[in-house]
Scaffold this active site. Structure first.
Site, PDB file in Angstrom:
ATOM      1  CD  GLU A 174      15.501 -77.775 -52.384  1.00 29.92           C
ATOM      2  OE1 GLU A 174      14.392 -77.260 -52.646  1.00 29.92           O
ATOM      3  OE2 GLU A 174      15.677 -78.621 -51.475  1.00 29.92           O
ATOM      4  CG  PHE A 184      22.305 -78.781 -48.778  1.00 28.30           C
ATOM      5  CD1 PHE A 184      23.361 -78.763 -47.872  1.00 28.30           C
ATOM      6  CD2 PHE A 184      22.066 -79.952 -49.491  1.00 28.30           C
ATOM      7  CE1 PHE A 184      24.165 -79.875 -47.698  1.00 28.30           C
ATOM      8  CE2 PHE A 184      22.879 -81.072 -49.324  1.00 28.30           C
ATOM      9  CZ  PHE A 184      23.927 -81.037 -48.429  1.00 28.30           C
ATOM     10  N   PRO A 205      26.796 -76.255 -48.522  1.00 26.91           N
ATOM     11  CG  PRO A 205      28.212 -77.335 -50.033  1.00 26.91           C
ATOM     12  CD  PRO A 205      27.331 -76.125 -49.892  1.00 26.91           C
ATOM     13  CE  LYS A 206      24.931 -79.095 -41.504  1.00 25.37           C
ATOM     14  NZ  LYS A 206      24.575 -79.882 -40.309  1.00 25.37           N
ATOM     15  CB  THR A 262      17.983 -74.911 -48.743  1.00 28.78           C
ATOM     16  OG1 THR A 262      19.304 -75.335 -48.382  1.00 28.78           O
ATOM     17  CG2 THR A 262      17.412 -75.850 -49.783  1.00 28.78           C
ATOM     18  CD1 TRP A 263      16.755 -69.044 -44.042  1.00 25.31           C
ATOM     19  CD2 TRP A 263      18.081 -67.887 -45.428  1.00 25.31           C
ATOM     20  NE1 TRP A 263      17.058 -67.862 -43.434  1.00 25.31           N
ATOM     21  CE2 TRP A 263      17.871 -67.121 -44.267  1.00 25.31           C
ATOM     22  CE3 TRP A 263      18.873 -67.345 -46.444  1.00 25.31           C
ATOM     23  CZ2 TRP A 263      18.433 -65.860 -44.076  1.00 25.31           C
ATOM     24  CZ3 TRP A 263      19.430 -66.086 -46.263  1.00 25.31           C
ATOM     25  CH2 TRP A 263      19.212 -65.352 -45.096  1.00 25.31           C
ATOM     26  CG  HIS A 315      13.915 -73.005 -49.946  1.00 24.77           C
ATOM     27  ND1 HIS A 315      13.786 -74.314 -50.342  1.00 24.77           N
ATOM     28  CD2 HIS A 315      13.002 -72.841 -48.967  1.00 24.77           C
ATOM     29  CE1 HIS A 315      12.863 -74.915 -49.632  1.00 24.77           C
ATOM     30  NE2 HIS A 315      12.374 -74.040 -48.778  1.00 24.77           N
ATOM     31  CD  GLN A 368       8.103 -81.769 -48.369  1.00 29.94           C
ATOM     32  OE1 GLN A 368       9.122 -81.793 -49.057  1.00 29.94           O
ATOM     33  NE2 GLN A 368       8.060 -81.267 -47.154  1.00 29.94           N
TER      34      GLN A 368
END
Length: 601
Positions: free
Chosen positions: A20, A22, A24-25, A51-52, A80, A181
């Site tokens: 998984e 995410f 990056p910003k 991810t979302w 996701h 989880q």
């Protein structure tokens, strides 16, 4: 090929695994992540997931990342999704754009008691599953996964029977597989799995049993502070033996990381042996080394070569150390501590390892792991009833001032912006913070000036023994537009070149006396045999990223109160009107310099 078909057709006795990531910003982090995914793809994961963010906050980056991994890396990609605060039509847009990706994984909305769905069709995860299965366009195209909660959903005050009933409803709606989880209590997971698989008291008929693949969520512990925050956020049970093992090493990030790898290996071996779990979902935090070492320890892959490609970005920038854990330490102080064993190992230019610790709000914005602290859209980290109990029912600005003031004096253990009691470092400047708070400048981050304090100091010390710590004083707070104007004028007249500030609001307003691209190290250490470690960095990129998250916290706080209530109207109004302001004083030899500048007259 859909994920469920890949799982069904596997003949390899070795368990499969997925990774998984995410989005990056920052653009630099996004670019660096692509190389990391490419390297990890050589380990042959069955799929990866992207991810979302809540409300589609990462929609464009999530879709871009999923598209690249699917088309250019050739990896089966799972998008996701979450329904939280998704505007009407956004789900349809996402499904259309990701039509080439055949797998979707869905989380239910995270927790505000009075959360109102912006798209009324989607309140629970099963609503989205049902919507996809009822659509002629999507029904047969997508493979759909849902979340399972071995330790129960952190935001739902339900018993185990009800939790399993909700899981059953998601499967009945058409879900093809379950990803759990994260967890650390293997005994509790095996008991949960036993019940889900029609061996417990709840499931009594063959028609009720859950037969879809269950993929166990694994997150190797990366650092002590991040581990505590995340397990609290997710409501994760921590076995006493795990806490006992971590306690004596909690100040050494590298030892904690090594323990986390060891623990993950032991957990997976037991799960495959006793639970016959055949699939594992690794939450990478956009980091590389831990996942690789876990798979090597399980002997599922060969050992990695030591001659990894050089990270050209880091070589060009000549960064001094690997980027290490950046997080909000317990209380009101933002820190990024380099602990013994974290640096000086000659791995600076290995692209796989240059930032091998979670990277929070004041870490290196070029890191793929930058921004990890809000990865799960975890909201306030407490249930709505707990939020109201701790922070009361604020109906005026004075009430909010009281909430922040109570935290400074330890009358309450948390605020929505600080998830643990005030730490010792912040206690050194409580009188100054209290003066700011009484003005209605609500502080959410700060640190005192420090000049050559021993690295062994109980309050501000960090890193290897025999070193010295230096800090510039800074403070971060919420205040009105008038304060931004006052601050800008005061810096011009009395700043003497020693003050930097950054300020932003919900609507995208931004003011600063810094230049684009400037970075400012506010914490650094000098250690025997090591290069100078610059461990906390404040610049426009990381400030603006944190600013967006901070204003989202105001929204989540508002949603624990009923629509139309005085509390909710107050908090929503504050969110619209206030600015987040960060002020730094550059003379670390002047412990009173920042406070004199802000508080005199």
């Amino acid at each position: 090929m859909k994920l469920k078909d890949k799982i069904t057709k596997r003949s390899d006795p070795t368990p499969f695994y997925t990774f998984e990531f995410f989005p990056p910003k920052t653009d630099q982090g996004f670019s660096n992540l692509l190389g990391r995914i490419d390297r990890l793809s050589s380990l042959h994961p069955l799929a990866i997931s992207v991810t979302w963010g809540a409300g589609g906050s990462t929609k464009d980056r999530s879709l871009d990342l999923a598209g690249i991994t699917q088309s250019e890396c050739g990896i089966e990609t799972i998008l996701h999704l979450t329904c939280t605060n998704m505007e009407e039509g956004m789900i349809d847009d996402a499904l259309k754009v990701c039509f080439n990706a055949r797998d979707i994984y869905q989380d239910p909305p995270r927790g505000s008691e009075y959360w109102i769905p912006t798209d009324p069709r989607f309140v629970h995860a099963q609503d989205l599953v049902s919507y996809i299965r009822a659509s002629p366009e999507y029904s047969s195209h997508f493979c759909v996964g849902v979340a399972g909660y071995p330790d129960r959903h952190p935001d739902q005050e339900v018993n185990e029977e009800e939790e399993l009933s909700y899981l059953r409803e998601k499967i009945d709606a058409g879900a093809d597989y379950i990803i759990t989880q994260l967890f650390y209590d293997v005994d509790a997971f095996l008991f949960w799995l036993h019940r889900v698989r029609d061996k417990g008291s709840m499931v009594r008929t063959a028609a009720q049993r859950i037969d879809v693949p269950i993929i166990a969520g694994i997150l190797p512990i990366q650092s002590y502070g991040f581990f505590l925050r995340l397990t609290k956020l997710c409501g994760t049970r921590i076995p006493p033996d795990v806490m006992a093992a971590l306690d004596p090493i909690k100040h050494d990030d590298q030892k904690v990381k090594d323990y986390g790898i060891d623990l993950a290996i032991k957990m997976i071996r037991r799960l495959t042996r006793e639970g016959r779990v055949s699939g594992f979902h690794f939450c990478t935090l956009n980091l590389e080394k831990s996942v690789r070492r876990v798979l090597e320890g399980l002997e599922w892959i060969g050992e990695s070569p030591r001659t990894m490609e050089q990270n050209r970005l880091i070589a060009v920038l000549k960064l001094l150390i690997p980027v290490v854990l950046a997080y909000e330490s317990p209380g009101n102080t933002i820190t990024n501590k380099l602990h013994s064993g974290s640096g000086g190992r000659g791995e600076l230019n290995y692209a796989a390892t240059w930032d091998e610790f979670p990277n929070g709000r004041f870490g290196d914005f070029k890191s793929p792991a930058y921004g990890v602290q809000n990865l799960w859209d975890g909201g306030l980290g407490v249930k709505p009833s707990q939020a109201r109990s701790q922070w009361g029912h604020p109906k005026s600005l004075d009430d909010l001032t009281s909430v922040f003031s109570a935290y400074l004096h330890s009358s309450t253990a948390t605020t929505p912006f600080s998830s643990a009691p005030l730490c010792g470092e912040s206690q050194l400047i409580v009188p100054q913070l209290e003066q700011l708070t009484r003005r209605g400048w609500w502080t959410v981050g700060s640190q005192p000036a420090v000049d050559a304090m021993s690295s062994d100091d109980d309050v501000v010390g960090w890193g290897p023994k025999g070193g010295y710590i230096f800090q510039k004083a800074f403070v971060e707070f919420f205040a009105d537009q008038e304060v931004v104007t006052w601050l800008r004028d005061r810096i011009r007249s009395r700043g003497n070149g020693m003050i930097s500030f950054l300020a932003g609001n919900l609507e995208g307003g931004f003011e600063s006396n810094t230049n684009a691209g400037d970075t400012n190290a506010v914490t650094w250490g000098v250690f025997p045999g090591h290069e100078i470690a610059q461990s906390t960095i404040i610049g426009r990129e990381n400030f603006l990223s944190w600013k967006d998250e901070a204003f989202y916290i105001w929204l989540e706080w508002a949603q624990v109160y009923p629509p139309g209530s005085e509390e909710r109207q107050l908090l929503e109004g504050v969110r619209r009107s206030r600015w987040l302001i960060s002020v730094i004083h550059h003379d670390y030899k002047s412990p009173e310099g920042l406070w004199t500048f802000l508080l005199d007259n």
